[in-house]
Design an enzyme around this catalytic site. Structure first.
Site: not given
Length: 294
Positions: A171, A239
């Protein structure tokens, strides 16, 4: 029918939980927001007032939370998932968190007698709504096989990519590619506009060649319309790029372009664009060029 506890009913989690309800499963959901819990109940699920209430008796627990500290608190904390779930429960964390955190969760879950997977997703809000997410799964193969029928309700592409933490690592790579591509699309559109090129036909012909990509297809229209309603917010991508930079450093890997894109995303956030879609990187490029009208 499987009894599923779903913790985290945000932009992504709520439509995912609804899809599991529509597939015939018993879904008990928890979110700090009572309104979000109510939306799940309206869709045929059950609203729980706490994590323990949602998790007790569940065969599968799915978490979809913003960041590593949230997963640590909800899963590992007092009255969290590990305190409340029965032995043998399948824990599927679909949040995007640091690979190291995913490995810690898997180890702690195993010690508590649970089966854990890290299964972050790509595809944005629309993919969550449509059940067409790409799901990259880390953990033991047997646990993946057990979870696969549920994951196939949520995603069109579901792939086991390796041991615990591998899903989160893939990811991170996904987020690196997506952010870099959005930045290049933003630069290309600014470059074209500065030379009075008609942008819509330019995007159409670029999409048909080697420059074509899912990012160009899905994001360029909104960028041209200057419509930045979030499908995935700058804040969250900031983030995620922090995860990329930190985990790359830990692995001894150099990501020079990734580091630059991380800084550009951080700059967009610092300029007050954090709540906008990550395609708002276009506004950052325009400001750097002195061409911004926003």
């Amino acid at each position: 029918m499987t009894r599923i506890a779903f913790v985290g009913l945000g932009i992504m989690g709520l439509p995912m939980a609804k899809n599991l309800v529509r597939a015939g499963h018993e879904v008990v959901g928890y979110n700090r927001s009572e309104a979000k819990r109510g939306k799940l109940a309206d869709a045929g699920g059950t609203a729980a007032g706490s994590v323990p209430e949602a998790v007790r008796g569940a065969e599968v627990v799915i978490t979809m939370l913003p960041d590593s500290p949230d997963v640590e608190a909800v899963v590992l904390g007092r009255e969290g998932v590990l305190d409340s779930a029965g032995r043998g429960t399948l824990l599927v964390d679909m949040s995007t968190i640091a690979p190291a955190t995913a490995r810690t969760v898997a180890q702690r879950a195993s010690e508590a007698g649970l089966r854990a997977l890290d299964a972050p997703v790509s595809g944005g809000e629309q993919g969550a709504v449509d059940g067409t997410l790409s799901i990259m799964v880390g953990g033991e193969r047997a646990h993946f096989d057990a979870a696969l029928p549920l994951l196939e309700v949520l995603g069109a592409t579901v792939v086991h990519v390796g041991p615990a933490g591998a899903g989160q690592t893939v990811k991170a790579a996904n987020q690196l590619i997506v952010a870099g591509t959005i930045q290049l699309v933003a630069e290309a559109l600014t470059y074209l506009d500065a030379q009075a090129v008609e942008l819509e036909p330019a995007v159409r012909v670029l999409s048909g060649g080697l420059a074509g990509s899912a990012v160009l297809e899905r994001k360029a229209t909104g960028m041209l319309a200057r419509e930045f309603t979030p499908g995935f917010r700058v804040d969250l991508h900031h983030k995620d790029l922090g995860i990329v930079v930190d985990s790359a450093r830990e692995a001894g890997v150099v990501v020079p372009l990734g580091a630059v894109v991380a800084q550009l995303m951080a700059a967009a956030r610092a300029q007050g664009l954090g709540e906008l879609d990550h395609s708002a990187l276009l506004l950052g490029v325009e400001r750097l060029c002195g061409r911004s009208s926003d």
